[in-house]
Design a protein around this motif. Structure first.
Motif, PDB file in Angstrom:
ATOM      1  N   UNK A   1       0.252   4.232   2.799  1.00 49.64           N
ATOM      2  CA  UNK A   1      -0.012   5.234   3.839  1.00 49.64           C
ATOM      3  C   UNK A   1       0.820   4.988   5.090  1.00 49.64           C
ATOM      4  N   UNK A   2       0.985   3.711   5.473  1.00 52.42           N
ATOM      5  CA  UNK A   2       1.748   3.395   6.686  1.00 52.42           C
ATOM      6  C   UNK A   2       3.200   3.805   6.525  1.00 52.42           C
ATOM      7  N   UNK A   3       3.807   3.437   5.387  1.00 47.66           N
ATOM      8  CA  UNK A   3       5.216   3.780   5.149  1.00 47.66           C
ATOM      9  C   UNK A   3       5.413   5.284   5.067  1.00 47.66           C
ATOM     10  N   UNK A   4       4.508   5.977   4.349  1.00 48.32           N
ATOM     11  CA  UNK A   4       4.634   7.432   4.211  1.00 48.32           C
ATOM     12  C   UNK A   4       4.554   8.123   5.572  1.00 48.32           C
ATOM     13  N   UNK A   5       3.606   7.691   6.413  1.00 48.22           N
ATOM     14  CA  UNK A   5       3.460   8.306   7.728  1.00 48.22           C
ATOM     15  C   UNK A   5       4.659   8.011   8.617  1.00 48.22           C
ATOM     16  N   UNK A   6       5.216   6.784   8.517  1.00 45.40           N
ATOM     17  CA  UNK A   6       6.371   6.444   9.352  1.00 45.40           C
ATOM     18  C   UNK A   6       7.602   7.247   8.948  1.00 45.40           C
ATOM     19  N   UNK A   7       7.691   7.595   7.642  1.00 45.18           N
ATOM     20  CA  UNK A   7       8.829   8.400   7.182  1.00 45.18           C
ATOM     21  C   UNK A   7       8.624   9.886   7.481  1.00 45.18           C
TER      22      UNK A   7
END
Length: 749
Positions: free
Chosen positions: A611-617
């Motif tokens: 979730x963190x990586x997806x939101x940052x992208x």
């Protein structure tokens, strides 16, 4: 064939007792098969004896003795079979009678499972020595138990059910599967209780993860149970175990589990529902075949002398067929076969299928509508135990209203998993709360009374626990202070005994409290978002919306309701300006920011990312720590934010979606079915967050409870237009039922 056990042991002196008992049971089973007219036709004595010979040799039997024994056995069975067939020839040609095909299938299945015993390579311990054998003891014990049941019940054969749900299968597979799971039973069912009680069972899922321990499941016939609990606790697993009869559901109780959509083909929707009742279809087919055979017998009798043996055979067969035809007619009358088409059409209409769509091919419907079709098929079949898993997720408010009204008078047992409070309040007569590997029963409770009772129960448990902990502490302080004081030692000993006698109380269970928080937006001057005279359609000939006027402000709390396919999602797309209207205008404040929650939000996520990586992208501009903190405000805490999203539950994915739509600090929230996949705690958190949100809300939802708690205006999409409804969501539900009653769509069972 007297003293079979002795003969078997003489042929194989070192044979294990378990194998010997199995061999004796198997021989008795073959002997009984020679007496059964159906089984006898399928019986291959040579093959059966060959299997027995191989079994005895693999269990340590001497080849010469085994061969001698099995040859005598084959001669005896062959003679017995010939005698029995000769007897049958006097009472009529049974091969032309319509008999239960399950008996033939079970015979073949028994033989196949018996041959499977030879596929293992485990050791069996024998007296005085160990020898290699290919007999699998576990399979052998199961087969022996099966044979023992057959001996006890004779022709009332035990069927091991494998599943009981509307699966993605071809029509032929579905019919044979349905009959295997729910075989037709003729004769009176009087005295057979349809209550279900499964005691002291454990239930596991996946790699040995236990979800229920030493539990008892009790379902009284005619009651409607709501099964509630947190997401991931195992509610759906319990339903599947019941549907597969992994739990001991009596075989005379029919079960259907609505879980998967049907496969689309050229069958019209109405016919698909009629075909779902395989009993009716099979009985009608059998009725036709019997009538045809009776006419054939009448003509054949004319070709023989009235006193001939051939006429006697035909008359015997005629009487048997007439008797069976009466049973078929009674069964068809019992299920009101003549009213089937009207009942099927009524169910489809209540679930949102128009008269026109009822005659459409099932392949023309989307996945959501096929799920409705599965539900319609199950309701039409009227199983004794109907299992529903989140049925409201695939329905709109009118269809949920119809379903709830239908189930209120459902004559059998219902077990439904749902987080929809309003639906459970209307449907459930009892609540089962699944938690901490146990099932707690709240009899005579709908969801609200369960919730209040449980809260009170938890408060009492906590009060009792806290009082005891305080009393324990008081005793312990005195003991520690005066244990070695000569003057007070007797009092200290007295308190030690009191402490030892106190019952050990477990700390009351505390469920995780989940909170959502939407950021507070800055104020905007009106107009914020307006539709004026909007008309839209994907072609001018087929309009979905016509002359729609709507105004969404910063303080709006609007629920948009109506049947599926009436243009609700299309209206949201017009507001989002992702589609352009054919006529009219959409005006919005240039500074307006919208947070949009899509019904199929998962499609927009890369589930291979956390979730963190997806939101940052997807929404760059913050640090990982800021994303984790933001996710935490929506219940995605700890390591959850760092797991691949494909490993998250449906409710957890929804929370990630809610967190992402807040990153631009929206002034207006446009939500399309936000309650799907959220459990009770998640729904409570969402409701509170929406009530505290300082911006505007426009929500499409089937969840009446969340609409009632959050929204102040009800707008209805129907007949190509959108209008404000003069009343509450409860008034709208009454309006739906009144309209359905006027149209003749009522819940008839």
């Amino acid at each position: 064939m007297s003293n079979l056990g002795l003969q078997v042991r003489q042929a194989a002196p070192a044979i294990d007792p378990v194998v010997a008992d199995y061999a004796v049971g198997y021989i008795q089973h073959i002997t009984e098969s020679t007496e059964n007219s159906v089984s006898a036709q399928q019986l291959d004595i040579s093959r059966e004896v060959s299997f027995l010979s191989e079994l005895l040799r693999s269990a340590g039997g001497e080849t010469g003795k085994v061969t001698s024994f099995t040859q005598k056995l084959q001669d005896s069975l062959t003679k017995k079979l010939a005698e029995n067939q000769s007897k049958n020839s006097v009472t009529g040609d049974t091969s032309k009678r319509l008999l239960d095909i399950d008996l033939i299938h079970n015979q073949q299945r028994d033989l196949d499972s018996s041959m499977a015993l030879l596929q293992s390579t485990k050791d069996i311990g024998h007296t005085g020595r160990k020898m290699e054998t290919r007999v699998d003891l576990k399979k052998l014990q199961k087969a022996e138990a099966k044979i023992a049941k057959k001996i006890a019940k004779k022709q009332n054969r035990y069927v091991e059910y494998e599943a009981s749900k509307l699966l993605n299968q071809t029509q032929d597979d579905y019919e044979s599967f349905f009959l295997k799971v729910n075989p037709i039973e003729f004769g009176s069912a009087a005295g057979k209780s349809k209550d279900i009680k499964v005691e002291n069972f454990d239930l596991y899922v996946g790699e040995g993860q236990r979800i229920l321990s030493d539990s008892t499941l009790t379902l009284a016939y005619g009651r409607r149970y709501g099964l509630v609990g947190q997401n991931g606790i195992g509610k759906s697993t319990l339903l599947r175990a019941l549907s597969k009869r992994e739990l001991n559901v009596p075989k005379h109780i029919t079960v259907l589990h609505v879980e998967q959509e049907i496969v689309g083909d050229d069958t019209p929707a109405l016919q698909s529902v009629l075909d779902a009742d395989v009993w009716r279809k099979q009985l009608l087919s059998e009725e036709g075949k019997i009538s045809e055979r009776l006419d054939e017998i009448e003509n054949l009798k004319k070709e023989f002398d009235e006193e001939s043996i051939e006429v006697k055979k035909l008359e015997n067969e005629y009487l048997d067929l007439e008797s069976h035809l009466e049973e078929v007619h009674n069964k068809l009358s019992e299920m009101e076969s003549d009213k089937a088409e009207g009942r099927a059409a009524s169910i489809l209409s209540g679930l949102g299928f128009s008269q026109e769509s009822q005659h459409q091919a099932t392949k023309d419907f989307s996945g959501g509508w096929r799920m409705r079709l599965s539900l319609a098929r199950a309701l039409f079949c009227k199983p004794d135990l109907l299992l529903l898993d989140e049925p409201s997720n695939m329905l709109d408010v009118p269809s949920i209203t119809y379903l709830a009204n239908y189930l209120q008078t459902y004559p059998a047992t219902v077990l439904v998993v749902s987080h929809d409070r309003a639906f459970l309040n209307e449907v459930a007569t009892d609540i089962i709360h699944q938690h901490s590997e146990r099932l707690d029963y709240y009899r005579g409770s709908n969801f609200d009374s369960f919730y209040n009772t449980r809260e009170e129960r938890l408060k009492n448990q906590k009060r009792e626990y806290d009082n005891q902990m305080a009393y324990r502490k008081h005793l312990q302080v005195f003991i520690d202070k005066f244990r070695y004081n000569a003057a007070k030692s007797s009092e200290a000993q007295s308190r030690i005994k009191k402490l030892e006698k106190l019952p050990i109380l477990e700390a009351p269970e505390e469920e995780k409290v989940i909170t959502f928080r939407f950021p507070e937006p800055e104020k905007l001057s009106p107009p914020i978002l307006q539709l004026q005279g909007v008309t839209f359609g994907y072609s001018p000939e087929k309009l979905l919306l016509k002359d729609v006027d709507m105004d969404v402000q910063m303080n709006s709390r609007i629920a948009l309701v109506g049947g599926n396919g009436c243009g609700k999602t299309t209206l949201l797309k017009v507001l989002m300006q992702s589609v352009t209207p054919l006529d009219g205008s959409v005006s919005r404040n240039p500074r307006l920011r919208i947070g949009y929650f899509a019904q199929h939000h998962v499609d927009a996520m890369d589930l291979n990312l956390n979730a963190v990586t997806w939101m940052s992208q997807t929404y760059p501009g913050k640090t990982d720590e800021e994303y984790r903190k933001h996710l935490g405000s929506f219940g995605i805490t700890g390591s959850l934010g760092l797991q691949k999203m494909q490993l998250l539950s449906g409710g957890q994915k929804s929370r990630v979606a809610f967190a992402s739509l807040c990153l631009n600090e929206p002034h207006i929230l446009i939500l399309d079915e936000p309650s799907n996949h959220l459990d009770t705690s998640g729904l409570d958190a969402l409701t509170e967050a929406l009530k505290n949100f300082k911006g505007g809300i426009l929500m499409v939802s089937h969840d009446v409870s969340i609409i009632d708690r959050v929204c102040q205006e009800i707008w209805v999409s129907e007949n190509g237009t959108v209008r404000r409804f003069p009343g509450s969501i409860w008034d709208y539900k009454k309006y739906i039922l009144e309209s359905a009653d006027a149209a003749g769509v009522v819940s008839k069972h």
